[in-house]
Scaffold this active site. Sequence first.
Site, PDB file in Angstrom:
ATOM      1  N   GLU A  15      74.199  30.830  32.931  1.00  0.00           N
ATOM      2  CA  GLU A  15      75.613  31.033  33.273  1.00  0.00           C
ATOM      3  C   GLU A  15      75.760  32.203  34.260  1.00  0.00           C
ATOM      4  OE1 GLU A  15      77.925  28.902  32.362  1.00  0.00           O
ATOM      5  OE2 GLU A  15      77.368  28.022  30.431  1.00  0.00           O
ATOM      6  N   LYS A  60      84.036  35.963  36.458  1.00  0.00           N
ATOM      7  CA  LYS A  60      84.801  35.126  35.535  1.00  0.00           C
ATOM      8  C   LYS A  60      86.243  35.625  35.459  1.00  0.00           C
ATOM      9  CE  LYS A  60      85.271  32.491  31.465  1.00  0.00           C
ATOM     10  NZ  LYS A  60      84.719  31.880  30.271  1.00  0.00           N
ATOM     11  N   HIS A  63      76.620  18.119  30.112  1.00  0.00           N
ATOM     12  CA  HIS A  63      77.139  17.529  28.882  1.00  0.00           C
ATOM     13  C   HIS A  63      76.451  16.197  28.579  1.00  0.00           C
ATOM     14  CE1 HIS A  63      81.058  20.024  29.047  1.00  0.00           C
ATOM     15  NE2 HIS A  63      80.155  20.587  28.267  1.00  0.00           N
ATOM     16  N   ASN A  89      82.749  25.094  35.822  1.00  0.00           N
ATOM     17  CA  ASN A  89      82.032  23.987  35.193  1.00  0.00           C
ATOM     18  C   ASN A  89      80.884  23.447  36.039  1.00  0.00           C
ATOM     19  OD1 ASN A  89      83.657  24.140  32.953  1.00  0.00           O
ATOM     20  ND2 ASN A  89      85.156  22.687  33.754  1.00  0.00           N
ATOM     21  N   HIS A 128      78.112  21.409  34.489  1.00  0.00           N
ATOM     22  CA  HIS A 128      78.506  21.086  33.117  1.00  0.00           C
ATOM     23  C   HIS A 128      78.738  19.593  32.874  1.00  0.00           C
ATOM     24  CE1 HIS A 128      78.724  25.385  32.689  1.00  0.00           C
ATOM     25  NE2 HIS A 128      79.150  25.313  31.449  1.00  0.00           N
ATOM     26  N   LYS A 188      89.858  31.691  26.087  1.00  0.00           N
ATOM     27  CA  LYS A 188      89.808  30.378  25.426  1.00  0.00           C
ATOM     28  C   LYS A 188      89.219  30.564  24.040  1.00  0.00           C
ATOM     29  CE  LYS A 188      89.185  27.066  29.187  1.00  0.00           C
ATOM     30  NZ  LYS A 188      88.267  26.016  29.684  1.00  0.00           N
ATOM     31  N   ARG A 197     101.171  33.971  13.448  1.00  0.00           N
ATOM     32  CA  ARG A 197     101.545  33.539  14.807  1.00  0.00           C
ATOM     33  C   ARG A 197     100.959  34.412  15.911  1.00  0.00           C
ATOM     34  NH1 ARG A 197     106.296  33.204  11.965  1.00  0.00           N
ATOM     35  NH2 ARG A 197     106.753  31.095  11.247  1.00  0.00           N
ATOM     36  N   HIS A 217      72.988  24.834  25.255  1.00  0.00           N
ATOM     37  CA  HIS A 217      73.990  24.577  26.295  1.00  0.00           C
ATOM     38  C   HIS A 217      73.530  25.095  27.671  1.00  0.00           C
ATOM     39  CE1 HIS A 217      77.877  24.277  28.258  1.00  0.00           C
ATOM     40  NE2 HIS A 217      77.801  25.557  28.553  1.00  0.00           N
ATOM     41  N   GLU A 238      93.679  26.979  33.376  1.00  0.00           N
ATOM     42  CA  GLU A 238      92.913  25.882  33.967  1.00  0.00           C
ATOM     43  C   GLU A 238      93.772  24.772  34.563  1.00  0.00           C
ATOM     44  OE1 GLU A 238      89.346  25.070  31.866  1.00  0.00           O
ATOM     45  OE2 GLU A 238      88.825  23.378  33.133  1.00  0.00           O
ATOM     46  N   ARG A 243      89.848  27.192  38.012  1.00  0.00           N
ATOM     47  CA  ARG A 243      89.018  27.566  36.866  1.00  0.00           C
ATOM     48  C   ARG A 243      87.927  26.510  36.635  1.00  0.00           C
ATOM     49  NH1 ARG A 243      90.936  30.695  31.341  1.00  0.00           N
ATOM     50  NH2 ARG A 243      88.964  30.511  30.258  1.00  0.00           N
TER      51      ARG A 243
HETATM   52  P1  NAD Z   1      75.872  31.446  19.027  1.00  0.00           P
HETATM   53  O1  NAD Z   1      77.098  32.202  18.785  1.00  0.00           O
HETATM   54  O2  NAD Z   1      75.554  30.325  18.108  1.00  0.00           O
HETATM   55  O3  NAD Z   1      74.636  32.461  19.029  1.00  0.00           O
HETATM   56  C1  NAD Z   1      73.325  31.954  19.188  1.00  0.00           C
HETATM   57  C2  NAD Z   1      72.402  32.444  18.053  1.00  0.00           C
HETATM   58  O4  NAD Z   1      72.049  33.809  18.289  1.00  0.00           O
HETATM   59  C3  NAD Z   1      73.042  32.407  16.680  1.00  0.00           C
HETATM   60  O5  NAD Z   1      72.077  32.034  15.747  1.00  0.00           O
HETATM   61  C4  NAD Z   1      73.457  33.863  16.468  1.00  0.00           C
HETATM   62  O6  NAD Z   1      73.590  34.210  15.115  1.00  0.00           O
HETATM   63  C5  NAD Z   1      72.325  34.588  17.123  1.00  0.00           C
HETATM   64  N1  NAD Z   1      72.621  35.934  17.589  1.00  0.00           N
HETATM   65  C6  NAD Z   1      73.761  36.350  18.171  1.00  0.00           C
HETATM   66  N2  NAD Z   1      73.626  37.609  18.599  1.00  0.00           N
HETATM   67  C7  NAD Z   1      72.388  38.006  18.270  1.00  0.00           C
HETATM   68  C8  NAD Z   1      71.659  39.205  18.458  1.00  0.00           C
HETATM   69  N3  NAD Z   1      72.177  40.242  19.128  1.00  0.00           N
HETATM   70  N4  NAD Z   1      70.410  39.281  17.963  1.00  0.00           N
HETATM   71  C9  NAD Z   1      69.857  38.222  17.332  1.00  0.00           C
HETATM   72  N5  NAD Z   1      70.474  37.049  17.150  1.00  0.00           N
HETATM   73  C10 NAD Z   1      71.738  36.950  17.618  1.00  0.00           C
HETATM   74  O7  NAD Z   1      75.804  30.831  20.493  1.00  0.00           O
HETATM   75  P2  NAD Z   1      76.355  31.369  21.910  1.00  0.00           P
HETATM   76  O8  NAD Z   1      75.467  30.755  22.903  1.00  0.00           O
HETATM   77  O9  NAD Z   1      76.566  32.821  21.923  1.00  0.00           O
HETATM   78  O10 NAD Z   1      77.797  30.695  22.014  1.00  0.00           O
HETATM   79  C11 NAD Z   1      77.965  29.298  22.022  1.00  0.00           C
HETATM   80  C12 NAD Z   1      79.394  28.968  21.673  1.00  0.00           C
HETATM   81  O11 NAD Z   1      80.245  29.559  22.649  1.00  0.00           O
HETATM   82  C13 NAD Z   1      79.721  27.490  21.650  1.00  0.00           C
HETATM   83  O12 NAD Z   1      80.428  27.196  20.474  1.00  0.00           O
HETATM   84  C14 NAD Z   1      80.608  27.289  22.869  1.00  0.00           C
HETATM   85  O13 NAD Z   1      81.572  26.277  22.683  1.00  0.00           O
HETATM   86  C15 NAD Z   1      81.250  28.628  23.000  1.00  0.00           C
HETATM   87  N6  NAD Z   1      81.699  28.950  24.366  1.00  0.00           N
HETATM   88  C16 NAD Z   1      82.993  29.315  24.525  1.00  0.00           C
HETATM   89  C17 NAD Z   1      83.457  29.650  25.770  1.00  0.00           C
HETATM   90  C18 NAD Z   1      84.866  30.117  25.949  1.00  0.00           C
HETATM   91  O14 NAD Z   1      85.337  30.249  27.072  1.00  0.00           O
HETATM   92  N7  NAD Z   1      85.550  30.398  24.882  1.00  0.00           N
HETATM   93  C19 NAD Z   1      82.603  29.609  26.883  1.00  0.00           C
HETATM   94  C20 NAD Z   1      81.288  29.237  26.676  1.00  0.00           C
HETATM   95  C21 NAD Z   1      80.836  28.902  25.412  1.00  0.00           C
HETATM   96 MG    MG Z   2      79.068  26.852  29.821  1.00  0.00          MG
END
Ligand code: NAD
Ligand code: MG
Length: 358
Positions: free
Chosen positions: A181, A223, A248, A241, A244, A139, A117, A261, A233, A237
């Site tokens: 971003e 942020k 999307h 977006n 976005h 999030k 939990r 993205h 949100e 917040r």
């Molecule tokens: P990701 O985590 O897939 O990383 C991108 C690629 O880079 C992967 O292949 C990873 O293994 C590689 N990588 C990571 N760090 C590295 C490093 N230092 N050196 C070499 N390779 C590296 O993608 P991302 O863009 O970091 O995150 C996308 C995700 O984040 C999505 O699932 C999205 O929904 C989520 N997200 C969440 C929030 C939130 O508020 N929680 C906000 C934005 C995005």
């Molecule tokens: Mg985004």
Amino acid sequence: MQTLDVALAERSYPIHIGPDLLSTSLIRERIRGNQVMVVTNETIAPRYLERVTASLGDLQCDTVILPDGEQYKTLATLERIFDALMEKRHSRTTTLVALGGGVVGDMVGFAAACFQRGVDFIQVPTTLLAQVDSSVGGKTAVNHPRGKNMIGAFHQPRSVIIDIRVLDTLPEREFAAGMAEVIKYGLIRDPRFFDWLEQHRSDLQRRDDAALTEAILRSCRNKAEVVAADETEQGNRALLNLGHTFGHAMETFTGYRQWLHGEAVAAGMVMAARMSRELGWLSNDDVARVADSLSPWGLPVTAPEGMTTADFSDLMALDKKVRNGRLRLVLLKRIGEALVTGEYDPNALTRTLEAFCD
Ligand code: NAD
Ligand code: MG
């Protein structure tokens, strides 16, 4: 090193930013129990996992190495984290450490929200996107086959440790997607940051330590301020977006494979800027400035090849939503000030789509 505090009453936490933080005692210092589970993926593990485990001293330290990819951000993968926690007899006082990009961060955060939990977790983001966006704000989620991030929770970390040195191994394209971003924060609420980004583009392009630290700090501060004012949100917040909704549609059109993205968000922010010009809020020069802040990073500023106005309408469900002026969009009053509104002339949206898809 720079430190920023995210103000969320009893859930407040620090964000530390600087070079070579992985090998410091910063993670260790925020751990309250004597157990820790470090979760990462197979790309990051060979590069950085040992540095993190070595920094944890005499704690019981276990690790989980997940497959790499958004397609693994599922409930099934989560089971592997829970299995390891149960097998190694982790208690309620354990701490999970998310070492990776947004995919690892979102999954580990959700695992921490659920296990017994709710247990502590620490974010150690390794992509620029995770450092400026997903690791801040609480999030967490996994995907459902029918929708992204559909199963999740709000769960704030104990701290965020941003080691800018890990960006040395991040592919250029992933770095640029994170910059989209970063630039977004300037556009929505921080005109001075937007100016600063224009002035320091070449420093950032050669990944100068001081410039990177500053850009990440100012992004996280923006942020954190937005999140602190609207943790779950209910209101502002949504400004985060910007680009976005259009983005999307473009991600969906390209099947989530062709564009990252951040790339879709970049093109989406140009669309939002153009629509803001249609509404008389931005000038031609402003729109050019928005596009010129993105394109030097190799980010797209035009629609994906072959995408039509009809594709946008379908994917944004426009015919259903816009007729009664209901599709709320994040638009720009000026560079550095965004607003969320559903009250606009629908023709301005039509003209924007037509000009963008030509
Ligand atoms: P990701 O985590 O897939 O990383 C991108 C690629 O880079 C992967 O292949 C990873 O293994 C590689 N990588 C990571 N760090 C590295 C490093 N230092 N050196 C070499 N390779 C590296 O993608 P991302 O863009 O970091 O995150 C996308 C995700 O984040 C999505 O699932 C999205 O929904 C989520 N997200 C969440 C929030 C939130 O508020 N929680 C906000 C934005 C995005
Ligand atoms: Mg985004």
